[in-house]
Design an enzyme around this catalytic site. Structure first.
Site: not given
Ligand code: IMP
Length: 416
Positions: A41-42, A17
């Site tokens: 994050g990017h 994205k």
């Molecule tokens: P949380 O958002 O930190 O609670 O993580 C929950 C799930 O979402 C985990 O599998 C993370 O790896 C995934 N996740 C959270 N943010 C991202 C992102 O920006 N990109 C890809 N996976 C994400």
């Protein structure tokens, strides 16, 4: 009266994205984030300078754009204060909703401790406290950005809340901050963030009324949506396009174009079902060539073939008008490429994405691969096999591909 366009991730996040938002942000007057937090994050390169974005919308790199962090975001003051150090003063160009919820250091500690305790049943979160801060919001024990303006009251309220959390925090071995410690942090947050706090709902309405071009930048991906994703292996916000309405305070009638961002193969970070995961050589090649390592956590991403069943489902959930197909060049050099067109579950072929993904096996069709699409800028210049691959994705998902990315470079993008 204008309408707001949305960019939304179609798979499990990390679809690319950033590159598209970065490119489009130049054409928009207002760029908004509406959900998630610093789990996103990017990295963007501008004139040889690297910028790491987690909470600040991508319009920050367009000097004429206004950037809004909406009420649906969970905002970590420490993270955004760190992020802001990369830029000159953004006053007047960045606004944070006074209704956005605070993601405080103890939320991360709870997130990480809970994950440790779950052992092999862990979700594999980013450890940024996203779940615990949204849990506080939904439990009506959270605190909002606007409360930073009244530090003593906020510190008191946080300490009061610790009384409820005390048993949990004790069990998790987390030390509870004192009133004095809380107040010290809050005063610091207030000093740095006060100029940005605003009623952003009113601002977005005004911008729509003034016919401004507005871009809503999704974070994470559809299959991580709290309601529609692979629960419980999901994030804690609504990542689908509809979430942008509640996360900013606009109505579905205010939405214009919906562009889905989809990777030419599939990746996932963290645990949870992934029907087309490839644990063999093909998956390793995708990971290496695609540099599939998380920007926020540095974790290696799991890789596999394109899942048209999941993408079709996600396109319907979001109402996608078209797709941007990313990282097509990562599939360069494969003799054959595979697309999952259906699943087999309980001995039956199904063409939909079921709620329960256990015992699902992908059914693949195999297409001829191509030598290289790297850097190609015109559709006609793509190898025939790559064009066929794109055509098949369109047929199986029912969505037209409008943008094709053929390398990480900004210029290497085909616009149809
Ligand atoms: P949380 O958002 O930190 O609670 O993580 C929950 C799930 O979402 C985990 O599998 C993370 O790896 C995934 N996740 C959270 N943010 C991202 C992102 O920006 N990109 C890809 N996976 C994400």
């Amino acid at each position: 009266m204008s309408k707001a366009d949305i960019i939304v991730g179609i798979q499990w996040g990390d679809e690319g994205k950033g590159k598209i938002v970065d490119r489009l942000a130049r054409e928009y007057d207002v760029v908004c984030r509406s959900q998630g937090g610093h789990n996103a994050g990017h990295t963007i390169w501008v004139d040889g300078v690297r910028y790491a974005l987690h909470l600040v919308p991508s319009g920050v790199l367009n000097k004429h754009a206004i950037n809004i962090i909406g009420n649906g975001v969970v905002l970590s003051p420490t993270s955004i204060i760190e992020e802001l150090k990369q830029f000159e003063n953004l006053e007047g160009r960045l606004f944070i909703s006074d209704k956005a919820h605070l993601n405080l250091p103890y939320h991360s500690l709870i997130d990480q401790a809970k994950e440790r305790m779950k052992g092999d049943k862990a979700i594999g979160t980013t450890g940024k406290g996203i779940g615990p801060s949204y849990a506080d919001k939904i439990s009506r024990t959270g605190h909002r950005v606007g409360e930073l303006l009244n530090p003593e009251k906020l510190a008191n309220s946080i300490v009061e809340n610790f009384k409820n959390l005390e048993p949990v925090m004790k069990a998790l071995g987390i030390e509870i901050p004192t009133f004095k410690e809380c107040l010290k942090d809050i005063l610091e947050y207030k000093k740095s963030l006060e100029p940005y706090i605003a009623d952003t709902t009113q601002m977005v309405w005004k911008a729509l009324g003034e016919d401004k071009k507005i871009l809503l930048e999704g974070a994470q991906g559809t299959l991580l949506d709290i309601d529609h994703g692979t629960y419980p292996y999901v994030t804690s916000s609504n990542t689908v396009s509809a979430g942008a309405c509640t996360g900013l305070g606009i109505s579905p009638k205010d939405i214009g174009k919906i562009l889905g961002i989809v990777k030419a193969y599939t990746t996932r970070v963290g645990h949870g079902p992934f029907p087309t995961e490839d644990n063999g050589k093909a998956g390793d090649i995708m990971a290496d060539v695609g540099k599939e390592v998380g920007t926020t956590t540095g974790r290696k991403r799991r890789c596999g073939w394109f899942d048209a069943v999941a993408v079709r489902h996600a396109a319907r959930l979001n109402g996608c008008d078209s797709f941007a197909l990313m990282k097509l060049d990562v599939l360069d050099g494969f003799e054959t490429v595979k697309i999952c067109y259906a699943y087999e579950k309980d001995g039956k072929e199904i063409d939909y994405f079921p709620t329960d993904l256990t015992k699902v096996t992908p059914k693949y069709e195999t297409l001829l691969g191509w030598s290289s699409v790297k850097g190609v800028e015109k559709f006609e210049d793509l190898p025939k096999e790559a064009r066929e691959y794109i055509g098949r994705i369109e047929e199986l998902t029912g969505v037209k591909v409008e943008i094709i990315s053929t390398s990480p470079e900004r210029e290497d993008t085909i616009i149809l």
